[in-house]
Design an enzyme around this catalytic site. Structure first.
Site, short mmCIF file in Angstrom:
data_model
loop_
_atom_site.label_atom_id
_atom_site.label_comp_id
_atom_site.label_asym_id
_atom_site.label_seq_id
_atom_site.Cartn_x
_atom_site.Cartn_y
_atom_site.Cartn_z
N GLY A 212 0.83 -1.21 0.00
CA GLY A 212 0.00 0.00 0.00
C GLY A 212 0.86 1.24 0.00
N ASN A 213 0.24 2.38 0.28
CA ASN A 213 1.02 3.62 0.39
C ASN A 213 0.39 4.51 1.46
OD1 ASN A 213 -0.98 5.46 -0.90
ND2 ASN A 213 -0.60 4.15 -2.68
N HIS A 214 1.04 5.64 1.73
CA HIS A 214 0.63 6.48 2.86
C HIS A 214 -0.49 7.46 2.55
CE1 HIS A 214 3.62 4.99 5.57
NE2 HIS A 214 4.59 5.23 4.71
#
Ligand code: CTP
Length: 403
Positions: A212-214
């Site tokens: 995923g990412n932030h």
């Protein structure tokens, strides 16, 4: 959510028996999320007390040019009150006040404020049927309408005199509904459908792990709220995000992966007028998703990644009337990269944020953007809250689609 939510309403009350209904009117405005301040003509206090109205509106009620305190006198600034308001409503409007408004008479605080107000002014007349029918009243109403003041017509029914006919002030719930409908009809994105993607995507590695990412989704949710407040019907396709949105014009569709987001975006794209793709979509996903949880071993673990579908580019390839907006989050060579994406993905405009700018990008409450349109015109904005940035973006789009 009501279009009145967060709006400032100045309610002017004049001396008619219908003034007793304004307690309910104030309650309905407060319930719809508006902030209310009340101004009364001195004579209207015989019909309803300022204490009732200040309690319900949670604001002081003014009726004179100054309040006599024990020691000092406090001036009520009618200009400030007039400028404070997003909307002014005079209800009930007696024949006397109606005539004074039409002729610029200014012998009380309410009238001075009316003359100072720059916002839309609604007026709801209330009087006996013969007074309402009188040519003088009709002329006053027409004159106010020529000033762009908005008439909330009186209705027919039993009047205080015992007569039955036209002259009753519209009921409080009908006044609120009238104003809401009128505001809606003037919103710049009324009748438009907007698709927005927001948040990150999660690409499964196995049943319990993902890449995923932030991204927090804050920017996309702020855009969705702004577009809805401008009257648009919004389809918000969100990746996993903790953001909340409550707005009757927003339909939220939760997705997980880039593939889910691609499918949802394609399902709705044909029916929208504007698409704004602010999601931080994963560019790669694991080539194979393990069906069982991957067990720990001593050896290194290699995960082969394969590209996801580029949602924005795929919409650019099929777009017809839609105004298509992309985002570019860059760390270097920002303008050139963003312009490259604008052309490659067939966009009408791109919003660039650079990670070199402090306070811009993921998981912050602020952002700093440059908008580049199809003609490569650049417009740069300062560091602002994401809500303010969303307004800049939506206002820019409104100007473009109306150009
Ligand atoms: N985007 C998308 N689908 C993807 C990847 C990106 O719809 N699979 C959209 C984003 O929502 C954004 C725009 O494309 O509006 C640009 O995303 P970005 O990640 O900056 O660009 P990429 O084209 O992926 O290029 P790169 O990561 O190499 O900079």
């Amino acid at each position: 959510m009501s279009v009145l939510s967060g709006k400032k309403i100045l309610l002017g009350i004049t001396a008619g028996i219908a003034a007793y209904k304004t307690a309910n009117l104030v309650r309905l405005f407060i319930k719809s999320g508006a902030e209310v301040k009340v101004i009364m003509t001195p004579a209207s206090k015989d019909f309803i007390t300022p204490l009732t109205l200040s309690t319900l509106s949670k604001n002081p009620v003014s009726s004179a040019f100054y309040d006599k305190e024990e020691e000092n006198e406090l001036w009520n600034n009618h200009v400030e009150l007039g400028l404070w308001a997003d909307y002014m409503l005079i209800a009930p409007t007696t024949a006397n006040t109606l005539s004074k408004m039409a002729n610029g008479v200014c012998d009380n605080l309410l009238l001075a404020t009316y003359l100072s107000a720059k916002c839309p002014v609604y007026f709801a007349p209330a009087m006996d049927l013969d007074m309402y029918k009188h040519p003088s009243t009709k002329t006053s109403i027409e004159k106010l309408q020529s000033f762009q003041n908005i008439l909330i017509p009186a209705t027919s029914g039993e009047l205080a005199s015992g007569l039955v006919g036209e002259g009753r002030m519209a009921e409080p719930q009908d006044i609120v509904a009238f104003i809401e409908k009128d505001i809606l009809s003037t919103l710049p994105l009324r009748g438009k459908k907007v698709l927005i993607t927001a948040g990150p995507t999660y690409e499964a590695i196995d049943p319990v792990r993902f890449i995923g990412n932030h991204s927090s989704g804050k920017m996309g949710f702020a855009i969705a709220k702004t577009a809805a407040n401008l009257g648009a019907e919004v389809i918000l396709i969100s990746g996993p995000s903790h953001q909340q949105i409550q707005h009757s014009f927003v339909k939220r569709i939760d997705v997980k992966s880039a593939e889910n987001m691609y499918n949802a975006a394609h399902q709705y794209f044909n029916m929208v007028d504007i698409a704004i793709l602010s999601a931080a979509v994963a560019d790669y996903k694991p080539k194979n998703v393990a069906h069982q949880k991957i067990k720990k071993k001593d050896a290194t673990l290699e995960i082969v990644l394969t590209p996801t579908k580029d949602i924005l580019a795929s919409l650019g390839a099929i777009k017809k009337q839609q105004f298509l907006v992309g985002f570019a989050l860059e760390t270097n060579n920002e303008l050139a990269n963003a312009k490259g994406k604008l052309a490659r993905k067939n966009l009408d405009m791109i919003v660039l944020n650079s990670l070199q700018d402090k306070g811009a990008g993921f998981a912050t409450d602020t952002n700093k953007i440059t908008i580049i349109d199809k003609n490569l015109t650049e417009s740069s904005f300062g560091l602002k809250s994401k809500t303010a940035v969303a307004k800049d973006i939506m206002n820019y789009i409104v100007t473009k689609i109306n150009a």
